[in-house]
Design a protein around this motif. Structure first.
Motif, short mmCIF file in Angstrom:
data_model
loop_
_atom_site.label_atom_id
_atom_site.label_comp_id
_atom_site.label_asym_id
_atom_site.label_seq_id
_atom_site.Cartn_x
_atom_site.Cartn_y
_atom_site.Cartn_z
N GLY A 90 -5.62 -0.05 -1.42
CA GLY A 90 -4.43 0.17 -0.63
C GLY A 90 -3.17 -0.26 -1.36
O GLY A 90 -3.22 -1.11 -2.25
N VAL A 138 -0.42 -1.99 -0.36
CA VAL A 138 0.12 -3.33 -0.14
C VAL A 138 -0.64 -4.36 -0.97
O VAL A 138 -0.04 -5.18 -1.69
CB VAL A 138 0.07 -3.70 1.35
CG1 VAL A 138 0.51 -5.15 1.56
CG2 VAL A 138 0.95 -2.76 2.16
N ARG A 139 -1.97 -4.32 -0.92
CA ARG A 139 -2.76 -5.28 -1.69
C ARG A 139 -2.56 -5.07 -3.18
O ARG A 139 -2.47 -6.04 -3.95
CB ARG A 139 -4.25 -5.14 -1.33
CG ARG A 139 -5.12 -6.23 -1.94
CD ARG A 139 -6.58 -6.04 -1.58
NE ARG A 139 -6.78 -6.05 -0.14
CZ ARG A 139 -7.96 -5.85 0.45
NH1 ARG A 139 -9.03 -5.58 -0.29
NH2 ARG A 139 -8.06 -5.88 1.75
N ARG A 145 0.81 -6.55 -4.13
CA ARG A 145 0.80 -8.02 -4.07
C ARG A 145 0.06 -8.61 -5.26
O ARG A 145 0.53 -9.58 -5.87
CB ARG A 145 0.16 -8.47 -2.76
CG ARG A 145 1.12 -8.38 -1.59
CD ARG A 145 0.58 -8.99 -0.34
NE ARG A 145 1.60 -8.93 0.71
CZ ARG A 145 1.34 -8.72 1.99
NH1 ARG A 145 0.08 -8.59 2.40
NH2 ARG A 145 2.31 -8.68 2.88
N ALA A 164 6.20 6.04 -0.49
CA ALA A 164 6.56 5.48 0.81
C ALA A 164 7.84 6.12 1.34
O ALA A 164 7.96 6.42 2.53
CB ALA A 164 6.72 3.96 0.71
N SER A 206 8.77 8.27 4.99
CA SER A 206 9.49 7.33 5.85
C SER A 206 10.40 8.00 6.86
O SER A 206 11.01 7.33 7.67
CB SER A 206 10.33 6.38 4.99
OG SER A 206 11.35 7.09 4.31
N GLY A 219 4.66 -5.52 1.84
CA GLY A 219 4.33 -4.89 3.12
C GLY A 219 5.16 -3.67 3.44
O GLY A 219 4.71 -2.81 4.21
N ARG A 240 3.56 -0.11 3.01
CA ARG A 240 2.35 0.21 3.76
C ARG A 240 2.19 1.72 3.95
O ARG A 240 1.09 2.24 4.00
CB ARG A 240 2.37 -0.49 5.12
CG ARG A 240 1.01 -0.60 5.78
CD ARG A 240 1.10 -1.47 7.02
NE ARG A 240 1.63 -2.79 6.74
CZ ARG A 240 0.91 -3.79 6.24
NH1 ARG A 240 -0.37 -3.61 5.96
NH2 ARG A 240 1.47 -4.96 6.00
N GLY A 241 3.29 2.44 4.06
CA GLY A 241 3.21 3.88 4.26
C GLY A 241 3.00 4.66 2.98
O GLY A 241 3.01 5.89 3.00
N GLY A 261 0.31 4.63 1.02
CA GLY A 261 -1.09 4.91 0.68
C GLY A 261 -1.49 6.32 1.06
O GLY A 261 -0.67 7.20 1.30
#
Length: 406
Positions: free
Chosen positions: A273, A275-276, A279, A322, A326, A380, A383-384, A386
């Motif tokens: 994903g 976000v991960r 990070r 993303a 959006s 975060g 997130r969109g 992925g």
């Protein structure tokens, strides 16, 4: 045809390869130009200070023109718009070497940047569309192809410079070849057109709020990237007293790390994903920055720069992805994110120099380390970025507001 049209997987894969080739051509133009900057500076008779001012004009041109890309795509259709904008970009490669003086060089670089920015938005918007329909991450790989193209263009430019060729001839030949390759590649991209009742986007609009938030993450990544590309060799030479050859190798190593990480990034993103992934990348980039500022010798510093490149590599592709999801106008959101990232790339080298002049290069890369940690904190918002929600594997329909002509 209506927006409910379904694409075959074979057609979508062909479109993916076509837009990847477009990214490669776009990168090759940048690489071709960058290697001949010394020749252009000598030809126009500008000094280091004037050259630094002139090199701000591509980013200025891109920032001014990128918001127009959405209106162009709406009016002409995605394929026609990309074809026209990419040709303008490849042909603009010839302009800087033809400039006889400083004002002409600034004007040429403004046009060069404007065409770069608009074609950048158009190809990223198409990349996001293909990614949505394939239901798998491809944006990292597309940006990896851009990096590969930049390496190819810079390799050819290095050879031309080594042979002492006139940059006007070199860039004319490169522009002709890349124009042909770009036109061939554009034949395979999806021909997406706005539905007849779709409202035309404004010709110029400020970035939407969603793009500002996403762009902040892109800003951190591009700042770290620009600082490392432009200052890693200087850091190794001035702070760690390494040889010129080893110092120069740090830039090449960083660029290769970025390209490899982007080409491999899609599989990682699909598995873990966005976000991960960001990070973990932020942790790697932060660790790399800490290695750089604390390194007693070149080996650890080189490892630190490599970790920075590895950590920030996929952030910008994910930021574009993303942004494309959006809101109702992907091109406008992508243009907003692109404007922010271009601005970051513009100010990073001079900001690092200003901080170093006031304190030291070690402190400058402390700032880079802090921005790298920002990726950990702000991941975060991607997130969109992925994979799109699961769809029929036999083919994926485009958004309702999009009609397709193929």
């Amino acid at each position: 045809m209506s927006g409910e049209m379904v694409f075959s997987r074979t057609r979508l894969k062909r479109a993916r390869y076509a837009v990847a080739a477009v990214f490669c051509v776009h990168g090759a133009v940048t690489g071709s130009f960058a290697t001949r900057i010394p020749w252009i500076a000598d030809h126009t008779g500008v000094g280091a200070g004037q050259l630094g001012l002139a090199l701000a004009f591509p980013a200025i041109g891109a920032s001014v023109a990128m918001p127009l890309a959405g209106a162009v795509s709406h009016r002409l259709g995605a394929r026609t718009a990309l074809r026209g904008l990419l040709v303008l970009w490849t042909l603009s490669l010839t302009l800087p070497a033809l400039a006889p003086n400083m004002p002409a060089l600034c004007a040429a670089l403004f046009v060069y940047g404007a065409t770069a920015g608009m074609s950048d938005v158009a190809m990223n918007a198409l990349g996001v569309e293909v990614e949505n329909r394939l239901d798998k991450s491809i944006m990292s790989g597309l940006h990896g192809m851009w990096s590969a193209g930049a390496l190819i263009g810079s390799a050819a430019g290095t050879l031309a410079a080594h042979l002492g060729s006139d940059a006007r001839l070199h860039h004319a030949l490169a522009a002709a070849a890349l124009t042909v390759l770009g036109l061939v590649a554009c034949r395979g991209v999806l021909d997406l057109r706005s539905a007849p009742d779709a409202q035309a986007p404004p010709r110029f609009a400020l970035p939407p709020r969603s793009a500002l938030v996403i762009g902040a993450i892109g800003f951190c990544a591009v700042f770290a990237e620009g600082a490392s590309l432009d200052w890693s060799a200087v850091y190794l030479r001035d702070v760690l007293d390494t040889s010129p050859g080893l110092a120069a190798a740090s830039t090449t190593a960083f660029a290769l790390t970025m390209a490899v990480a982007r080409l491999a990034g899609d599989r990682v993103i699909d598995r873990f994903g966005p976000v991960r992934t960001v990070r973990v990348g932020g942790v790697a980039a932060t660790a790399g920055g800490l290695l750089v500022v604390s390194a007693p010798g070149p080996v650890l510093a080189l490892s630190g720069f490599a970790l920075i490149g590895l950590g920030v590599a996929v952030v910008v592709p994910l930021a574009f992805a993303a942004a494309g999801r959006s809101g109702p106008n992907p091109s406008q959101a992508i243009a907003g994110v692109a404007t922010i990232t271009y601005t970051s790339g513009l100010i990073a080298p001079s900001a690092i120099g200003a901080v170093a002049d006031a304190t030291s290069l070690v402190v400058s890369f402390g700032v880079v380390t802090a921005l790298a940690f920002g990726l950990v904190v702000g991941a975060g918002v991607l997130r969109g970025a992925g994979r799109a929600p699961d769809r029929d594997r036999g083919g994926v329909s485009p958004p309702p507001a999009t009609a397709v002509k193929d």
